[in-house]
Design a protein around this motif. Structure first.
Motif, PDB file in Angstrom:
ATOM      1  N   GLU A  65       0.844  -1.212   0.000  1.00  0.00           N
ATOM      2  CA  GLU A  65       0.000   0.000   0.000  1.00  0.00           C
ATOM      3  C   GLU A  65       0.876   1.258   0.000  1.00  0.00           C
ATOM      4  N   HIS A  89      -6.458  -6.168  -3.083  1.00  0.00           N
ATOM      5  CA  HIS A  89      -6.973  -5.303  -2.007  1.00  0.00           C
ATOM      6  C   HIS A  89      -6.124  -4.031  -1.871  1.00  0.00           C
ATOM      7  N   ARG A  93      -7.789  -0.517  -1.924  1.00  0.00           N
ATOM      8  CA  ARG A  93      -7.730   0.282  -0.702  1.00  0.00           C
ATOM      9  C   ARG A  93      -7.007   1.614  -0.927  1.00  0.00           C
TER      10      ARG A  93
END
Ligand SMILES: *Cc1c(COP(=O)(O)O)cnc(C)c1O
Length: 366
Positions: A65, A89, A93
């Motif tokens: 991330e 994800h 996200r």
């Protein structure tokens, strides 16, 4: 009753070795926030992985991330559904849209001949995944990225220590993410790292993993918290001393499996690439018109006390949390779907014995 065999078994260093490594902390009381163990592991891993630059994280997912945020990506990111939940994800996200590219049958990685068809004016990056210790088609991906001015982040969670034509997996793309989760070839209990080419990313990455704090009175980024602590780093320092032996053992086991299974009709094994130094992290088998289907073999192994893993199944584009979302239709990636429905990874860890490998193969073949 024979002993249960799990699909993996986390390595632990000798107990005393870890105790010796953490002992100093009872003097220093410095437990996290980039202490001496963190610095030492960072230096040792930079060297081991031949990385130009490296940062450590509390896990691989947050590292990924942070990588997406550090490059300021937005819009569409071309990626693969044949991966662990984390990859897709992370993109979602971070507010980006995953665009799924199919995989090729030989390496289980993104099929580079299908990437350019998916590029639009909103595409900002490609996020491929090295799978099972195979590397992606890094040369072609680089060419495509340069031509279309796209960034490349590799999910290298499976690729610790892997080399292609002598070059380390840490040196492809703009950033690579490694996972040091307990189930991986090298681990820090939970943990991860980013390796990257451009030293200018260093400050942003430092900020993003520690609340944006650059110095006591300077908070320059809206960062989260993704720091690796000293106990994790101490585990890594110990495990790094043993990892070459672990990989060597895995290689022997891998070859034992290959000997027993390579010429069996209906079983497809990982292809052997002479340019690749693998880490033998997984032993995937595709049950492709074998006398039993994948689920039958899975259950037969289970009733014999052997845990294999349907990995990767389901594809990330068929997760419940993504049903009905445009672009996530799993039939857009038919090869990935075909493989996901037929794949099993067999138990593989350094102290698995040849007898156990034979027991597993006997169940599959009988
Ligand atoms: C393990 C793994 C991750 C996530 O890593 P964590 O350290 O568990 O957060 C991401 N991608 C792939 C392909 C993985 O196997």
């Amino acid at each position: 009753m024979k002993k249960q065999i799990n699909v993996t078994r986390s390595f632990l260093p000798p107990f005393q070795e870890y105790c010796d490594e953490i002992k100093e902390m009872w003097d220093s009381h410095w437990l996290t926030n980039m202490g001496t163990k963190h610095k030492q592991l960072e230096t040792e891993l930079k060297d081991y992985l031949d990385a130009q630059n490296i940062k450590l994280y509390t896990n691989g997912h947050l590292a990924l991330e942070n990588a997406i945020e550090a490059l300021g990506l937005s819009g569409e990111i071309i990626t693969t559904p044949y991966t662990f939940a984390s990859t897709t994800h992370a993109i979602v996200r971070c507010g980006c849209k995953p665009v799924f590219c199919d995989i090729d049958f030989d390496t289980f990685t993104m099929d580079p001949s299908k990437i350019e068809l998916l590029i639009t004016e909103n595409t900002t990056a490609i996020l491929p995944v090295h799978v099972y210790g195979n590397l992606c088609h890094v040369d072609t991906i680089k060419r495509i990225a340069q031509k279309h001015k796209l960034r490349v982040i590799y999910d290298a969670a499976h690729a610790f220590g892997v080399r292609y034509k002598g070059a380390s997996a840490a040196n492809f793309g703009d950033i690579s993410m490694f996972s040091f989760h307990a189930t991986k070839v090298f681990h820090t209990i939970e943990g991860g790292a980013l390796t990257f080419a451009d030293p200018a990313l260093s400050e942003t990455l430092n900020g993003l993993k520690n609340f944006g704090i650059l110095s006591p009175e300077e908070v320059a980024y809206v960062g989260g918290n993704a720091k690796m602590n000293e106990f994790q780093a101490a585990m890594g320092i110990c495990n790094l001393r043993h990892v070459d032996y672990q990989i060597e053992q895995r290689r022997n086991i891998w070859h034992r499996y290959a000997e027993r299974l390579c010429s069996v009709k209906g079983l497809r094994l990982n292809s052997d690439n002479p340019d690749l130094e693998s880490n033998y992290s997984y032993f995937p088998v595709v049950f492709d018109n074998y006398k039993y289907n994948r689920d039958e073999v899975y259950h037969k192994l289970e009733t014999n006390g052997i845990k294999a893993r349907k990995y990767f199944f389901p594809l990330t584009n068929s997760f419940d949390c993504y049903t009905g979302i445009v672009g996530f239709e799993p039939d857009r990636t038919p090869v990935a779907q075909y493989v996901a429905n037929r794949i099993l990874t067999l138990p593989l860890y350094a102290d698995l014995t040849y007898d156990q490998v034979d027991r597993i193969c006997d169940v599959i073949l009988s």
